[in-house]
Design a protein around this motif. Structure first.
Motif, short mmCIF file in Angstrom:
data_model
loop_
_atom_site.label_atom_id
_atom_site.label_comp_id
_atom_site.label_asym_id
_atom_site.label_seq_id
_atom_site.Cartn_x
_atom_site.Cartn_y
_atom_site.Cartn_z
N PRO A 1 5.45 5.15 -1.79
CA PRO A 1 6.82 4.84 -1.38
C PRO A 1 7.11 3.34 -1.32
CG PRO A 1 5.88 6.54 0.05
CD PRO A 1 4.77 6.02 -0.82
N GLU A 2 6.14 2.57 -0.80
CA GLU A 2 6.35 1.12 -0.72
C GLU A 2 6.38 0.49 -2.12
OE1 GLU A 2 3.57 2.27 1.16
OE2 GLU A 2 4.48 2.34 3.14
N ALA A 3 5.54 1.00 -3.02
CA ALA A 3 5.51 0.47 -4.38
C ALA A 3 6.84 0.73 -5.08
CB ALA A 3 4.35 1.07 -5.17
N LEU A 4 7.34 1.96 -4.97
CA LEU A 4 8.63 2.29 -5.59
C LEU A 4 9.75 1.46 -4.98
CD1 LEU A 4 8.33 6.15 -5.97
CD2 LEU A 4 8.29 4.44 -7.78
N ALA A 5 9.74 1.28 -3.67
CA ALA A 5 10.77 0.47 -3.00
C ALA A 5 10.68 -0.98 -3.48
CB ALA A 5 10.61 0.55 -1.49
N HIS A 6 9.46 -1.49 -3.64
CA HIS A 6 9.29 -2.87 -4.12
C HIS A 6 9.86 -3.02 -5.53
CE1 HIS A 6 7.51 -6.54 -5.60
NE2 HIS A 6 6.93 -5.82 -6.55
N TRP A 7 9.47 -2.11 -6.45
CA TRP A 7 9.95 -2.23 -7.82
C TRP A 7 11.47 -2.03 -7.90
CZ3 TRP A 7 5.10 0.67 -9.83
CH2 TRP A 7 4.11 -0.27 -10.12
N ARG A 8 12.01 -1.13 -7.08
CA ARG A 8 13.46 -0.94 -7.04
C ARG A 8 14.15 -2.23 -6.58
NH1 ARG A 8 13.35 2.89 -3.84
NH2 ARG A 8 13.34 4.56 -5.37
N ALA A 9 13.64 -2.83 -5.51
CA ALA A 9 14.23 -4.06 -4.99
C ALA A 9 14.13 -5.19 -6.02
CB ALA A 9 13.54 -4.47 -3.69
N ALA A 10 13.00 -5.27 -6.71
CA ALA A 10 12.84 -6.32 -7.72
C ALA A 10 13.82 -6.13 -8.88
CB ALA A 10 11.40 -6.33 -8.24
N LEU A 11 14.03 -4.89 -9.30
CA LEU A 11 14.98 -4.63 -10.39
C LEU A 11 16.42 -4.87 -9.94
CD1 LEU A 11 13.29 -1.43 -11.87
CD2 LEU A 11 13.45 -3.68 -12.97
N LEU A 12 16.74 -4.51 -8.71
CA LEU A 12 18.09 -4.73 -8.20
C LEU A 12 18.39 -6.21 -8.01
CD1 LEU A 12 18.44 -1.83 -5.60
CD2 LEU A 12 19.49 -1.99 -7.86
N ASP B 1 0.85 -1.19 0.00
CA ASP B 1 0.00 0.00 0.00
C ASP B 1 0.88 1.24 0.00
OD1 ASP B 1 -2.54 -1.20 0.10
OD2 ASP B 1 -2.33 -1.54 2.25
N GLY B 2 0.60 2.17 -0.90
CA GLY B 2 1.28 3.46 -0.90
C GLY B 2 2.39 3.55 -1.92
N CYS C 1 5.92 -11.90 -10.33
CA CYS C 1 5.06 -10.90 -10.96
C CYS C 1 4.55 -9.95 -9.89
CB CYS C 1 3.91 -11.63 -11.63
SG CYS C 1 2.68 -10.56 -12.33
N SER C 2 4.54 -8.67 -10.19
CA SER C 2 3.88 -7.70 -9.32
C SER C 2 3.01 -6.83 -10.20
CB SER C 2 4.89 -6.86 -8.54
OG SER C 2 5.64 -6.05 -9.42
N GLU C 3 1.81 -6.55 -9.75
CA GLU C 3 0.91 -5.76 -10.57
C GLU C 3 0.15 -4.78 -9.69
OE1 GLU C 3 -2.94 -8.53 -11.10
OE2 GLU C 3 -1.09 -9.35 -11.91
N ARG C 4 -0.08 -3.60 -10.26
CA ARG C 4 -0.89 -2.61 -9.56
C ARG C 4 -2.34 -3.06 -9.65
NH1 ARG C 4 -0.50 3.64 -10.95
NH2 ARG C 4 1.58 3.30 -10.17
N LEU C 5 -3.03 -3.03 -8.54
CA LEU C 5 -4.42 -3.45 -8.52
C LEU C 5 -5.30 -2.39 -9.17
CD1 LEU C 5 -4.52 -4.88 -4.91
CD2 LEU C 5 -4.41 -6.15 -7.03
N PRO C 6 -6.16 -2.77 -10.10
CA PRO C 6 -7.00 -1.79 -10.79
C PRO C 6 -7.91 -1.04 -9.83
CG PRO C 6 -7.19 -3.97 -11.81
CD PRO C 6 -6.41 -4.13 -10.55
N GLY C 7 -8.02 0.25 -10.06
CA GLY C 7 -8.92 1.07 -9.26
C GLY C 7 -8.40 1.46 -7.89
N LEU C 8 -7.26 0.94 -7.50
CA LEU C 8 -6.70 1.25 -6.18
C LEU C 8 -5.34 1.91 -6.38
CD1 LEU C 8 -7.51 -2.13 -4.43
CD2 LEU C 8 -8.75 0.02 -4.20
N PRO C 9 -5.24 3.21 -6.17
CA PRO C 9 -3.97 3.88 -6.41
C PRO C 9 -2.87 3.36 -5.48
CG PRO C 9 -5.51 5.39 -5.40
CD PRO C 9 -6.25 4.12 -5.68
N TRP C 10 -1.77 2.98 -6.07
CA TRP C 10 -0.59 2.53 -5.35
C TRP C 10 -0.83 1.34 -4.44
CZ3 TRP C 10 3.51 3.76 -7.67
CH2 TRP C 10 3.55 4.93 -8.40
N ARG C 11 -1.59 0.40 -4.94
CA ARG C 11 -1.73 -0.89 -4.27
C ARG C 11 -1.20 -1.93 -5.22
NH1 ARG C 11 -6.81 -1.57 -0.47
NH2 ARG C 11 -5.66 -0.94 1.36
N LEU C 12 -0.29 -2.77 -4.74
CA LEU C 12 0.31 -3.81 -5.56
C LEU C 12 0.00 -5.17 -4.98
CD1 LEU C 12 3.95 -2.47 -6.09
CD2 LEU C 12 1.96 -2.05 -7.52
N ARG C 13 0.01 -6.16 -5.87
CA ARG C 13 -0.08 -7.57 -5.47
C ARG C 13 1.15 -8.25 -6.04
NH1 ARG C 13 -5.30 -9.67 -7.22
NH2 ARG C 13 -4.43 -9.33 -9.25
#
Length: 177
Positions: free
Chosen positions: A22-33, A19-20, A135-147
């Motif tokens: 900052p957490e989404a960006l940190a998640h995608w950064r960690a996944a890319l690293l 949720d949020g 796989c990580s995806e942004r949940l539709p309709g929910l801003p900055w929520r990832l699964r």
């Protein structure tokens, strides 16, 4: 651990909900690293409207992506709804990707599609990333929520209809006379 040496990147765990922004960006950064340490990950797909939500301008991320792309058989595919905006917003990434243009492909909706058709196609895959390892995806309709999920293969079945309505976009090099 020594305070001067950063911790090694770890792939995010499955079943996680984020949720949020900052957490989404940190998640995608960690996944890319974590990509260079994932031998099973041979292809990476990033779906985004314009790449504005991705940490692709960070030096450490570009170094990790470069290290991963230098391994044999690696490829990165960007699914972009607004490639012109991506080129404008990610100038550092645009310059960097010229060296890897053989392994980076950009796809976007054809100009013949109406905006309603393009939006409907985009709903087939929300913003996110996928490799064979996860796989990580942004949940539709929910801003900055990832699964975050572990999947054995890239879910191309979700993208296949979208890909049939796409064309190559955002060339790495400008041709001119």
């Amino acid at each position: 651990m020594d305070a001067t040496r950063p911790e090694p990147a770890r792939a995010p765990s499955a079943g996680l909900r984020i949720d949020g922004r900052p957490e989404a960006l940190a998640h995608w950064r960690a996944a890319l690293l974590a990509l260079p340490g994932q031998p099973a990950a041979r292809t990476l797909w990033i779906a985004s409207i314009d790449l504005s939500d991705w940490p692709l301008a960070e030096t450490v991320v570009l170094e990790a992506l470069g290290q991963w792309l230098r391994q044999p058989g690696r490829s990165l595919t960007l699914l972009l709804r607004e490639p012109e905006a991506a080129a404008r917003l990610q100038t550092r990434f645009a310059r960097w990707r010229r060296d890897y243009s053989h392994a980076i492909h950009c796809l976007g909706p054809t100009p013949a599609l109406s905006s309603a058709q393009s939006s409907a196609l985009w709903e087939a895959w929300p913003q996110g990333m996928a490799t064979e390892a996860g796989c990580s995806e942004r949940l539709p309709g929910l801003p900055w929520r990832l699964r975050v999920q572990l999947r054995p293969t890239v879910p191309q079945g979700l993208w296949r209809p979208w890909l049939q309505e796409c064309e190559s976009c955002w060339p790495a090099h400008t041709l001119g006379l």
